[in-house]
Design a protein around this motif. Structure first.
Motif, PDB file in Angstrom:
ATOM      1  N   THR A 172      36.381   5.337  40.940  1.00 41.03           N
ATOM      2  CA  THR A 172      37.650   4.164  41.099  1.00 41.03           C
ATOM      3  C   THR A 172      38.341   4.169  39.805  1.00 41.03           C
ATOM      4  O   THR A 172      39.393   3.446  39.521  1.00 41.03           O
ATOM      5  N   GLY A 173      38.292   5.207  38.777  1.00 41.83           N
ATOM      6  CA  GLY A 173      38.915   5.314  37.437  1.00 41.83           C
ATOM      7  C   GLY A 173      40.188   5.997  37.566  1.00 41.83           C
ATOM      8  O   GLY A 173      40.788   6.294  38.740  1.00 41.83           O
ATOM      9  N   GLU A 174      40.948   6.203  36.298  1.00 41.65           N
ATOM     10  CA  GLU A 174      42.224   6.768  36.477  1.00 41.65           C
ATOM     11  C   GLU A 174      42.164   8.272  36.442  1.00 41.65           C
ATOM     12  O   GLU A 174      40.743   8.841  36.107  1.00 41.65           O
ATOM     13  N   GLY A 175      42.889   9.121  36.928  1.00 40.94           N
ATOM     14  CA  GLY A 175      42.876  10.497  37.120  1.00 40.94           C
ATOM     15  C   GLY A 175      42.207  10.983  38.241  1.00 40.94           C
ATOM     16  O   GLY A 175      42.127  10.226  39.281  1.00 40.94           O
ATOM     17  N   THR A 187      40.534  11.581  43.838  1.00 37.04           N
ATOM     18  CA  THR A 187      41.105  10.381  42.852  1.00 37.04           C
ATOM     19  C   THR A 187      40.361   9.077  43.504  1.00 37.04           C
ATOM     20  O   THR A 187      39.782   8.871  44.487  1.00 37.04           O
ATOM     21  N   GLU A 203      49.141   9.753  46.285  1.00 35.92           N
ATOM     22  CA  GLU A 203      48.713   8.308  46.024  1.00 35.92           C
ATOM     23  C   GLU A 203      49.995   7.585  46.130  1.00 35.92           C
ATOM     24  O   GLU A 203      50.925   7.661  45.574  1.00 35.92           O
ATOM     25  N   SER A 235      50.645   4.508  44.910  1.00 36.08           N
ATOM     26  CA  SER A 235      50.828   3.712  43.738  1.00 36.08           C
ATOM     27  C   SER A 235      51.761   4.779  42.916  1.00 36.08           C
ATOM     28  O   SER A 235      52.605   4.590  41.829  1.00 36.08           O
ATOM     29  N   ARG A 236      51.811   6.132  43.370  1.00 37.86           N
ATOM     30  CA  ARG A 236      52.719   7.031  42.336  1.00 37.86           C
ATOM     31  C   ARG A 236      53.899   7.435  43.225  1.00 37.86           C
ATOM     32  O   ARG A 236      54.601   8.287  42.740  1.00 37.86           O
ATOM     33  N   HIS A 246      37.958  16.675  34.515  1.00 39.27           N
ATOM     34  CA  HIS A 246      38.658  15.314  34.759  1.00 39.27           C
ATOM     35  C   HIS A 246      40.183  16.020  34.533  1.00 39.27           C
ATOM     36  O   HIS A 246      40.243  16.322  33.458  1.00 39.27           O
ATOM     37  N   PRO A 250      44.392  14.613  34.993  1.00 41.33           N
ATOM     38  CA  PRO A 250      45.096  13.545  35.494  1.00 41.33           C
ATOM     39  C   PRO A 250      45.742  13.811  36.819  1.00 41.33           C
ATOM     40  O   PRO A 250      45.508  14.360  37.675  1.00 41.33           O
ATOM     41  N   SER A 251      46.019  12.501  37.455  1.00 42.41           N
ATOM     42  CA  SER A 251      46.422  12.169  39.041  1.00 42.41           C
ATOM     43  C   SER A 251      47.598  13.240  39.001  1.00 42.41           C
ATOM     44  O   SER A 251      47.719  13.852  40.241  1.00 42.41           O
TER      45      SER A 251
END
Length: 842
Positions: free
Chosen positions: A595-598, A619, A767, A769-770, A832, A834-835
């Motif tokens: 559930t985190g970032e990236g 993601t 995503e 949100s992006r 890991h 970034p998205s």
């Protein structure tokens, strides 16, 4: 000849066109005759085969049992033996299938034979050419005279033969006797094609008017469940073509092919003009993916079809408990009270303080499968051994004594004499056979094992050696049946039994390490707790089930995400290892429920010689897993090579394949959904994937994807673009041609097709949100275009990733990186990212 159609004046006929080259698809069937086929007990030679499903010829598995060898000597090239006269048992309507397909699963070697009959109406007399295809043997009769036979009898491998026949003007009686030896999964079908001849129709003799039969056929042809999965809702089938008369409806509800419990049966009516057939509330029927055999009857005519759907009792189960110990108790209670009545449930009941007559009855009901060495008896034997070792004192003495007799009489490996068709070659079965021999020998050290002739101590020592060899192979190569949702629990069944019960410390230690590794792979490949990735072997019932899949129950036990199904293999054993045997698992909740970032990019290899290179990217909004550079262009078996999910809803999933057969809910390997008839060239980089199919002419003429529109918050299909959104996840699918949404039939509202045997699918995840909006996402990525470069390299210019180059050796270059499957290790590597886009050098 006893299978002559009645005079046309006695009956009406359902007439359908019959073009040159088309199959004859409407038939009357007799009851299938079955007779056990036993050969003298004898040993076999061979070992576990980690490559058994990497088929060399189409999707043919070459391993042959003594019963098939004997059957072949007895029957091949000889006229098949007809064992019954024709007596009408049911009608076969095609619903798109070119074959009469009675495939199924037989746990012991069984000779099966069936009569089929129909009629051809020829406009004029003349010679016709009929082409008959089957895997076993068949005799063709035309107008009461035998036209010839075929008798190849090669297990599950279709052979075709042409028969020139003389047709008379008008009605021509056609009858076929077809038979085979069924061993485990048996492809039992025939196809009769009208290659050439006079202009003709096919005509099915009926005991009712043709109009009534046609209405029943049309009602079933368009029928489908209202939803792709049921949790708390009223279960109902709908048809866009209501009947003008009332019909009786009989429904038989089956689990997967290994389920042995009594099948629920429902009786109701489909009233005249009704477009909805209500069956029951979801809570009233057993959980798991279920096949509903629906039969509609008018007078003496019955038409039937199979429909599949998942049921999960999420409302009753509610949210998982917060603490691990409470979830352990919950899991044992759930299996004890709601599990299928088998040896796994019996173990859960014994371990949770529920011994007694009901538990003993569960054991007794399954002992015949072990005593008779049915295929998959090893699945039942391992939890039975656990029950006997740990809780024998809680069983009635006569039950305990019968268990011991069954343990001593069982066949533990192919080198022991027997006449069964237990599947010894796959790694999951091999583990259970060796685990059972090892533990059984330790349990009964002074008793003689019947088939091997060894005393228990020696039987256990042989099993121990084989367990250690299996662990050697696993530690080097892991799962041949890579990343497979149905086979993680089977491996865990064996490993948890070894961890809890093995007399040798090194075996317990290594089994514990292997459990940790499998749980880690599941967590890495999971999206919000649900496995989402390429799988070496898959089935419709394990792909279409999400919440009731056993791995969902494992996720609930370990990480508090998911729900339980009804039939499980390893869940209570894993719970007992945690509760009673000190199993220490790493905390992987944040990995399994990311559930985190990236984003997480996870690459690894599985199978001997790293035969499968697996790529996974997730993601919080979406996940996608694929097999890289895997058998491009070859015939597939049960591999699902691209699988994705959106948002936090486990039902919002998509996979893309080429069907191995066109019959729905069939037993083919590959089937309509489970596996891929032809394996595509597939490249996957982060949220972008490309699949290029090139299928053989004899294979189905379309590719398709599971696209459950009701599971998405929003979905649209416009031309060659499809959009789906769920939670923060978005996906755009782009085809080489306009998509064909399936609007009627078993997968209505859940399937998109691309016509043709040459197909290109482009998949782009994102995503919400992006993005400014889902529509903006479509505008951004709808222009993705595949470009062919020199040397077999393909490229796509992605608005975020830039130019993505996909090489003929499987490498992908993008954003200044080179992703090379040849370099991936069994240990794997998680990165890991970034998205959004990375800083690129080009």
């Amino acid at each position: 000849m006893s299978a002559v159609v009645s005079s046309p004046s006695d009956v009406d006929h359902l007439r359908r066109p019959l073009a040159a080259g088309a199959p004859i698809t409407y038939w009357q069937l007799g009851a299938t005759q079955e007779a056990r086929y036993d050969v003298p007990d004898q040993p076999m030679h061979g070992e576990m085969d980690p490559f058994f499903f990497l088929t060399k010829h189409k999707n043919f598995i070459p391993h042959e049992y003594p019963c098939r060898t004997a059957f072949g000597i007895e029957r091949r090239a000889r006229r098949p033996a007809v064992t019954a006269d024709f007596a009408l048992d049911r009608f076969w309507l095609p619903f798109g299938s070119p074959r009469v397909d009675l495939s199924g699963f037989w746990f012991r070697p069984t000779v099966i034979g069936t009569w089929a009959r129909t009629a051809i109406v020829a406009e004029a007399a003349g010679e016709a050419l009929l082409r008959l295809g089957t895997c076993g043997g068949a005799i063709l009769h035309v107008n009461g005279a035998e036209a010839g036979f075929m008798a190849d009898y090669v297990r599950n491998l279709e052979v075709k033969k042409d028969f020139p026949v003389a047709l008379k003007a008008g009605f021509n009686d056609i009858a076929i006797w077809f038979d085979d030896l069924a061993e485990r999964d048996a492809r039992y079908f025939f196809e009769l094609d009208y290659i050439a001849g006079p202009a003709a129709e096919q005509a099915l003799p009926l005991p009712v008017t043709a109009g009534a039969a046609a209405e029943l056929e049309a009602a079933l042809d368009g029928m489908h469940f209202e939803r792709p999965v049921y949790k708390n809702e009223e279960i109902a089938l709908i048809t866009p073509k209501p009947l003008s008369f009332a019909a009786d409806a009989a429904i038989v509800i089956e689990g997967d092919f290994m389920s042995r419990e009594e099948k629920p049966r429902l009786r109701t009516r489909l009233e005249a003009g009704a477009g909805r057939l209500v069956l029951a509330g979801a809570e009233a029927l057993p959980a798991d993916f279920r096949h509903f055999h629906v039969a509609l009857s008018a007078g003496a005519f019955t038409a039937s079809r199979v429909f599949g759907v998942e049921i999960c009792h999420t409302a009753r189960q509610g949210a998982a408990s917060a603490g691990l110990q409470a979830r352990i108790a919950e899991a044992l209670d759930e299996v004890s009270l709601h599990g299928e009545a088998d040896t796994v449930t019996a173990l859960a009941r014994l371990a949770s303080g529920r011994p007694g007559t009901d538990t003993d009855a569960m054991i007794l009901s399954f002992l015949p499968t072990i005593e008779d060495c049915h295929d998959c008896a090893d699945f039942a034997l391992v939890p039975l051994l656990w029950s006997r070792i740990a809780y024998g004192k809680d069983m009635a003495p006569e039950v305990r004594a019968r268990i011991d007799r069954a343990i001593l009489a069982y066949r533990y490996w192919m080198d022991e004499p027997g006449n069964d068709v237990q599947w010894y070659f796959s790694e999951n079965h091999a583990l259970l056979f060796h685990t059972a021999a090892y533990l059984a020998g330790a349990l009964l050290p002074d008793d003689r094992f019947v088939r091997s002739g060894r005393p228990g101590r020696q039987q256990g020592a042989v099993g121990l050696g084989r367990v250690r060899a299996w662990l050697d192979h696993f530690e080097e190569w892991e799962m041949a049946e890579f990343n497979s949702a149905p086979y993680f629990p089977i491996d865990l069944k064996g490993l948890t039994a070894l961890f809890a019960l093995a007399p040798d410390a090194d075996v317990r230690r290594r089994a514990g390490k292997a459990i940790v590794r499998l749980i880690t792979i599941i967590a890495r490949s999971a999206h919000h707790g649900v496995l989402t990735g390429a799988q070496g072997r898959s089935y419709e019932h394990t792909l279409r089930a999400s919440s009731s899949l056993e791995l969902s129950g494992v996720a609930r036990l370990l990480w508090g995400r998911g729900h339980y199904g009804r039939r499980v293999h390893a869940l209570p054993q894993l719970a007992l290892c945690l509760r009673d045997h000190g199993l220490d698992l790493p905390d992987l909740a944040a990995v399994a429920d990311f559930t985190g970032e990236g984003a997480q990019e996870w690459v690894f290899a599985q199978g001997q010689n790293r035969m499968a290179k697996l790529y996974h990217y997730k993601t919080a909004a979406f996940a996608a897993g694929s097999a890289a550079h895997y058998r491009w262009g070859e015939w597939g078996y049960q591999e699902t090579v691209l699988h994705l999910r959106l948002g936090a809803d486990p039902d919002a999933q998509i996979w893309i394949n080429h069907p191995g057969e066109v019959i729905h809910s069939g037993y083919g390997r590959p089937s309509y959904w489970g596996g891929s008839g032809a394996l595509p060239r597939l490249h996957h980089y982060r949220g972008l994937a490309v699949m290029i199919f090139s299928c053989a002419d004899e294979q189905p003429g379309f590719t398709h994807c599971w696209f459950p529109r009701l599971a998405f918050d929003r979905s649209e299909v416009t031309g060659d673009i499809a959009l789906a959104a769920c939670g923060d996840g978005l996906v755009l699918l782009k085809g080489h041609a306009p998509f064909e949404p399936v609007e009627e039939g078993p997968t209505a509202g859940n399937e998109l097709r691309l016509p043709g045997r040459q197909a290109v699918w482009i998949v782009r995840l994102g995503e919400a949100s992006r993005q400014a909006s889902p529509d903006a996402f479509v505008r951004t990525f709808a222009g993705l275009t595949l470009v062919e470069e020199a040397g077999g390299t393909l490229s796509i210019t992605d608005p975020e990733y830039g130019r993505v180059r996909m090489h003929a050796d499987g490498r992908v270059e993008a954003e200044g990186r080179s992703i090379d499957p040849a370099a991936w290790t069994v240990a794997g590597e998680a990165t890991h990212l970034p998205s959004g886009p990375l800083a690129r050098t080009s």
